[in-house]
Design a protein around this motif. Structure first.
Motif, PDB file in Angstrom:
ATOM      1  N   ALA A  28      65.675 -72.018 -93.751  1.00 53.10           N
ATOM      2  CA  ALA A  28      64.957 -72.672 -92.655  1.00 53.10           C
ATOM      3  C   ALA A  28      64.998 -71.786 -91.422  1.00 53.10           C
ATOM      4  CB  ALA A  28      65.579 -74.029 -92.339  1.00 53.10           C
ATOM      5  N   ALA A  64      66.939 -75.235 -87.290  1.00 62.76           N
ATOM      6  CA  ALA A  64      67.239 -76.326 -88.227  1.00 62.76           C
ATOM      7  C   ALA A  64      68.604 -76.150 -88.880  1.00 62.76           C
ATOM      8  CB  ALA A  64      66.153 -76.400 -89.298  1.00 62.76           C
ATOM      9  N   CYS A  92      70.335 -77.732 -92.339  1.00 62.90           N
ATOM     10  CA  CYS A  92      70.813 -76.862 -93.420  1.00 62.90           C
ATOM     11  C   CYS A  92      72.207 -77.289 -93.871  1.00 62.90           C
ATOM     12  CB  CYS A  92      70.850 -75.408 -92.956  1.00 62.90           C
ATOM     13  SG  CYS A  92      69.237 -74.601 -92.828  1.00 62.90           S
ATOM     14  N   GLY A 109      69.985 -69.564 -92.847  1.00 67.43           N
ATOM     15  CA  GLY A 109      70.186 -70.639 -93.803  1.00 67.43           C
ATOM     16  C   GLY A 109      71.557 -70.520 -94.434  1.00 67.43           C
ATOM     17  N   ALA A 111      65.031 -82.823 -95.329  1.00 66.87           N
ATOM     18  CA  ALA A 111      63.908 -81.918 -95.063  1.00 66.87           C
ATOM     19  C   ALA A 111      62.867 -82.557 -94.151  1.00 66.87           C
ATOM     20  CB  ALA A 111      63.262 -81.496 -96.383  1.00 66.87           C
ATOM     21  N   ALA A 114      63.827 -82.170 -90.474  1.00 64.69           N
ATOM     22  CA  ALA A 114      64.108 -80.820 -89.967  1.00 64.69           C
ATOM     23  C   ALA A 114      63.002 -80.387 -89.017  1.00 64.69           C
ATOM     24  CB  ALA A 114      64.221 -79.838 -91.122  1.00 64.69           C
ATOM     25  N   ARG A 166      60.145 -78.339 -87.370  1.00 58.58           N
ATOM     26  CA  ARG A 166      59.210 -77.383 -87.966  1.00 58.58           C
ATOM     27  C   ARG A 166      59.110 -76.146 -87.090  1.00 58.58           C
ATOM     28  NH1 ARG A 166      56.403 -79.510 -92.154  1.00 58.58           N
ATOM     29  NH2 ARG A 166      56.496 -81.769 -92.407  1.00 58.58           N
ATOM     30  N   GLU A 215      59.599 -72.671 -93.204  1.00 56.99           N
ATOM     31  CA  GLU A 215      59.650 -74.030 -93.727  1.00 56.99           C
ATOM     32  C   GLU A 215      61.037 -74.333 -94.268  1.00 56.99           C
ATOM     33  OE1 GLU A 215      57.057 -76.787 -96.823  1.00 56.99           O
ATOM     34  OE2 GLU A 215      57.028 -74.599 -96.996  1.00 56.99           O
ATOM     35  N   PHE A 216      61.544 -75.522 -93.989  1.00 59.02           N
ATOM     36  CA  PHE A 216      62.827 -75.957 -94.531  1.00 59.02           C
ATOM     37  C   PHE A 216      62.667 -76.144 -96.040  1.00 59.02           C
ATOM     38  CE2 PHE A 216      66.084 -78.857 -95.828  1.00 59.02           C
ATOM     39  CZ  PHE A 216      67.180 -78.541 -95.042  1.00 59.02           C
ATOM     40  N   GLN A 221      61.302 -79.647-100.335  1.00 57.30           N
ATOM     41  CA  GLN A 221      60.839 -79.328 -98.985  1.00 57.30           C
ATOM     42  C   GLN A 221      60.170 -80.549 -98.395  1.00 57.30           C
ATOM     43  OE1 GLN A 221      58.457 -76.254-100.995  1.00 57.30           O
ATOM     44  NE2 GLN A 221      56.786 -76.866 -99.644  1.00 57.30           N
TER      45      GLN A 221
END
Length: 337
Positions: A108, A112, A116, A144, A187, A190, A192, A196-197, A288
């Protein structure tokens, strides 16, 4: 970061020792610095064609110096631990894989990072409920987190009858399917950003992950390890070069603690497709955030032109390995079809 600063980082005794300890027996990759938004060279072989390896702390500086023209920055190592790595064919031989690490990839934007960790906690808690605890460690890679089960958690008796990569794939996939709903919830909230997560199963025969204390390929951060009991207090600042906080106990494991889970996962999921088709194996899981309905409809509208361009680009890339030229080739071919 300058080449001199990169060299100073890898000259530190603890950095060299941790990189070498993780890379021992693994197929290594070096990635050059990103320049102008373009990823650097990804090097996986010595000049004579042998798989790249790092076996001792002194190897770390030697490899970086030998390939300094490529501006190497990040160090990666395979999920597979091999019996030998003396020739190019050794990484193509399934029987040469001694062990393999189950690894979950949570990726991510840095913004985020809390989500994570929440996703990681869901996976770690699931592993604990299935009797896998002492062999688990986590790595913050820069943007991440990777959740690892040490390859030593699976007994020699189990690996004598089931391939290590089958075990790693099945454990990762089984966990993701089991906690998929919880991960989707994480997700969905999270923030944006540019990345992308995503939580996914990336286990395959050639997969590599960042070595402990390696620099990130772009960010001036390094990869730090921590154990599950630090999940609630972890902060991304631990990866800052000025105040690295790294747990060297990532190598602790309990042999056999993963056997029962592995057998359960293999029964439910099957093995890795690299070793041939498996009746039980299905598409690997990717979790996701779901796109808003309007965006999803727009993404689904792929015409013949887009499909042809993508296919031709993929064909060119598989032959040459040149991504930029592959994009150009795909576009040109699509125009003429």
């Amino acid at each position: 970061m300058s080449l001199e600063a990169v060299a100073r980082h890898y000259a530190k005794p603890m950095v060299k020792e941790e990189v070498a300890r993780y890379c021992a027996g693994r197929w290594v990759a070096l990635e050059g610095a990103t320049v102008g938004g373009r990823r650097g060279v990804f090097l996986r072989y010595f000049r004579d064609g042998r798989p790249l390896t790092i076996s001792s702390p002194s190897d770390v500086e030697e490899r970086l110096h030998a390939y300094r023209a490529l501006r190497p920055r990040a160090v990666y190592a395979s999920i597979n631990v091999y019996r030998r790595l003396s020739g190019a064919g050794d990484v193509e031989d399934p029987s040469n894989v001694a062990r393999a690490s189950p690894v979950w990839d949570v990726d991510a934007d840095l913004g985020a990072w809390r989500e994570c960790l929440e996703a990681a906690e869901a996976i770690v808690s699931w592993l604990e409920r299935h009797g896998v605890d002492r062999s688990v460690f986590l790595k913050w890679s820069g943007r991440g987190v990777h959740i690892h089960v040490h390859e030593g958690a699976f007994s020699a008796e189990l690996l004598a009858c089931r391939h290590p990569l089958d075990v790693a794939f099945a454990v990762v996939e089984y966990a993701l399917r089991s906690v998929k709903d919880e991960l989707k919830r994480v997700a969905s909230k999270a923030p944006r950003g540019g990345r992308e997560f995503k939580v996914e199963n990336k286990v395959d025969a050639k997969r590599v992950f960042t070595a402990p204390l390696s620099l990130h390929r772009e960010l001036d951060l390094c990869c730090v390890c921590f154990k599950p009991n630090d999940l609630r207090c972890f902060h991304p600042s631990w990866a800052e070069l000025s105040e690295v906080r790294h747990d060297t106990s990532w190598g602790v494991f309990e042999e056999g603690e993963g056997d029962e889970l592995a057998l359960e996962a293999l029964k439910a999921v099957g093995g890795c497709s690299w070793l041939g088709p498996s009746k039980a194996a299905e598409a690997r899981t990717v979790v996701q955030a779901e796109l808003p309905e309007a965006a999803a409809r727009a993404a689904a509208k792929l015409g013949r032109f887009q499909v042809m361009g993508l296919l031709q680009a993929a064909r060119y890339y598989l032959v040459t390995g040149d991504l930029d030229r592959a994009k150009s080739f795909g576009l040109n071919r699509a125009v003429f079809y």
